[in-house]
Motif scaffolding. Structure first.
Motif, PDB file in Angstrom:
ATOM      1  N   UNK A  41      39.483  42.444  46.915  1.00 16.21           N
ATOM      2  CA  UNK A  41      38.089  42.006  46.873  1.00 16.21           C
ATOM      3  C   UNK A  41      37.596  41.662  48.276  1.00 16.21           C
ATOM      4  N   UNK A  42      36.480  42.239  48.632  1.00  9.24           N
ATOM      5  CA  UNK A  42      35.760  41.903  49.857  1.00  9.24           C
ATOM      6  C   UNK A  42      34.683  40.895  49.466  1.00  9.24           C
ATOM      7  N   UNK A  72      44.186  38.383  42.942  1.00 11.71           N
ATOM      8  CA  UNK A  72      43.601  39.447  43.758  1.00 11.71           C
ATOM      9  C   UNK A  72      43.954  39.271  45.234  1.00 11.71           C
ATOM     10  N   UNK A  73      44.030  40.405  45.942  1.00 14.40           N
ATOM     11  CA  UNK A  73      44.110  40.323  47.397  1.00 14.40           C
ATOM     12  C   UNK A  73      42.683  40.169  47.916  1.00 14.40           C
ATOM     13  N   UNK A 109      38.319  48.081  50.785  1.00 15.66           N
ATOM     14  CA  UNK A 109      38.531  47.279  49.579  1.00 15.66           C
ATOM     15  C   UNK A 109      38.097  48.049  48.337  1.00 15.66           C
ATOM     16  N   UNK A 110      38.676  47.676  47.196  1.00 12.07           N
ATOM     17  CA  UNK A 110      38.297  48.295  45.924  1.00 12.07           C
ATOM     18  C   UNK A 110      36.953  47.777  45.424  1.00 12.07           C
ATOM     19  N   UNK A 111      36.689  46.487  45.697  1.00  6.88           N
ATOM     20  CA  UNK A 111      35.498  45.858  45.145  1.00  6.88           C
ATOM     21  C   UNK A 111      34.917  44.849  46.128  1.00  6.88           C
ATOM     22  N   UNK A 112      33.678  44.449  45.871  1.00  7.53           N
ATOM     23  CA  UNK A 112      33.010  43.444  46.702  1.00  7.53           C
ATOM     24  C   UNK A 112      32.388  42.391  45.803  1.00  7.53           C
ATOM     25  N   UNK A 113      32.462  41.153  46.254  1.00  4.87           N
ATOM     26  CA  UNK A 113      31.860  40.042  45.524  1.00  4.87           C
ATOM     27  C   UNK A 113      30.594  39.603  46.246  1.00  4.87           C
ATOM     28  N   UNK A 114      29.477  39.669  45.527  1.00  4.01           N
ATOM     29  CA  UNK A 114      28.172  39.274  46.069  1.00  4.01           C
ATOM     30  C   UNK A 114      27.818  37.904  45.503  1.00  4.01           C
ATOM     31  N   UNK A 115      27.611  36.930  46.373  1.00  7.51           N
ATOM     32  CA  UNK A 115      27.379  35.551  45.949  1.00  7.51           C
ATOM     33  C   UNK A 115      26.030  35.051  46.450  1.00  7.51           C
ATOM     34  N   UNK A 212      46.004  42.022  39.556  1.00  9.22           N
ATOM     35  CA  UNK A 212      47.359  42.580  39.466  1.00  9.22           C
ATOM     36  C   UNK A 212      48.450  41.722  40.083  1.00  9.22           C
ATOM     37  N   UNK A 213      48.095  40.723  40.887  1.00  9.61           N
ATOM     38  CA  UNK A 213      49.112  39.836  41.474  1.00  9.61           C
ATOM     39  C   UNK A 213      49.414  38.643  40.587  1.00  9.61           C
ATOM     40  N   UNK A 214      48.704  38.538  39.476  1.00 11.45           N
ATOM     41  CA  UNK A 214      48.929  37.414  38.561  1.00 11.45           C
ATOM     42  C   UNK A 214      49.943  37.803  37.493  1.00 11.45           C
ATOM     43  N   UNK A 215      50.830  36.872  37.103  1.00  5.20           N
ATOM     44  CA  UNK A 215      51.770  37.160  36.010  1.00  5.20           C
ATOM     45  C   UNK A 215      51.037  37.327  34.677  1.00  5.20           C
ATOM     46  N   UNK A 216      49.766  36.943  34.622  1.00  4.76           N
ATOM     47  CA  UNK A 216      48.986  37.069  33.394  1.00  4.76           C
ATOM     48  C   UNK A 216      48.144  38.348  33.383  1.00  4.76           C
ATOM     49  N   UNK A 217      48.348  39.203  34.366  1.00  8.65           N
ATOM     50  CA  UNK A 217      47.574  40.445  34.473  1.00  8.65           C
ATOM     51  C   UNK A 217      47.727  41.274  33.202  1.00  8.65           C
ATOM     52  N   UNK A 218      46.587  41.699  32.670  1.00  8.01           N
ATOM     53  CA  UNK A 218      46.597  42.536  31.474  1.00  8.01           C
ATOM     54  C   UNK A 218      46.645  41.780  30.174  1.00  8.01           C
ATOM     55  N   UNK A 219      46.682  40.439  30.236  1.00  5.57           N
ATOM     56  CA  UNK A 219      46.759  39.655  29.009  1.00  5.57           C
ATOM     57  C   UNK A 219      45.380  39.224  28.521  1.00  5.57           C
TER      58      UNK A 219
END
Length: 220
Positions: A41-42, A72-73, A109-115, A212-219
């Motif tokens: 994430x950017x 996320x990275x 980056x795969x994605x960007x966060x706009x705040x 994907x870096x979380x042990x809960x990924x996909x849950x």
């Protein structure tokens, strides 16, 4: 910043994030999010719609933590900010108007966060003062330009508190003292950390999905 201040801010964040969340949204559609599977994430410098000039960098300095906790990275915000400055972009609104394809080309980056920060700071009202931070965000896939998720969150210094003791005079004095302290120490900064946690933590209704870096990924 003192160790006592950091301990207090961390305690507030842990307690209040568990007790609050992003504004509820019924029937959230995560299909695009799940198909995209963003890994990185950017975070774009937040657009400040409040009258306080400190809002952008106060929130910007704290958004990485809940995103990293979510799995996320997150591209280093200092490096991202400096890259924009070296390319002549210093205004958050102008930066957020950069095309997804260009951002993908520059940062990879795969994605960007706009705040956006819509409320930030302390307001004084006859018998009380309140420090409030509200922010909105959207996550966009930089490969397709598709919006994957949107959210909003708010936090206030008045949560769980009351000023009923001491009568009217006591309430007026308390409000005045709070206003002076809040204005001199940027009391909104730790509140912004709580808002950031509520907005960007994964695992609650209408929140971000685990990365994907979380042990809960996909849950979720």
């Amino acid at each position: 910043m003192s160790a006592r201040y950091l301990k207090l801010a961390a305690g507030l964040l842990a307690a209040i994030v568990l007790g609050g969340c992003v504004a509820p949204k019924a029937n959230v559609d995560y299909s695009a999010f799940k198909e995209s599977k963003p890994r990185s994430i950017l975070v774009m410098p937040p657009v400040n719609e409040s009258p306080d000039v400190k809002a952008t960098y106060s929130l910007y300095s704290q958004v990485k933590y809940p995103l990293a906790e979510a799995g996320y990275y997150v591209l280093p915000v200092g490096l991202v900010d400096e890259t924009f400055k070296q390319n002549g972009l210093t205004n958050a609104t102008d930066i957020q108007e950069t095309s997804p394809a260009k951002l993908r080309e520059i940062f990879g980056a795969d994605s960007a966060l706009y705040v956006k920060v819509t409320q930030y700071g302390t307001t004084y009202m006859v018998i009380t003062s309140q420090t409030l931070v509200t922010a909105t965000a959207k996550l966009v896939d930089l490969r397709t330009g598709t919006t994957l998720w949107t959210g909003t969150a708010s936090a206030s210094s008045d949560e769980g508190g009351n000023n009923s003791g001491g009568g009217l005079v006591g309430m007026l004095i308390t409000a005045a003292v709070k206003q002076i302290v809040n204005s001199s120490t940027d009391a909104a900064h730790p509140i912004a950390g709580i808002t950031s946690g509520r907005l960007l933590s994964a695992g609650h209704p209408a929140g971000l999905l685990y990365g994907p870096r979380s042990p809960k990924y996909g849950t979720d």
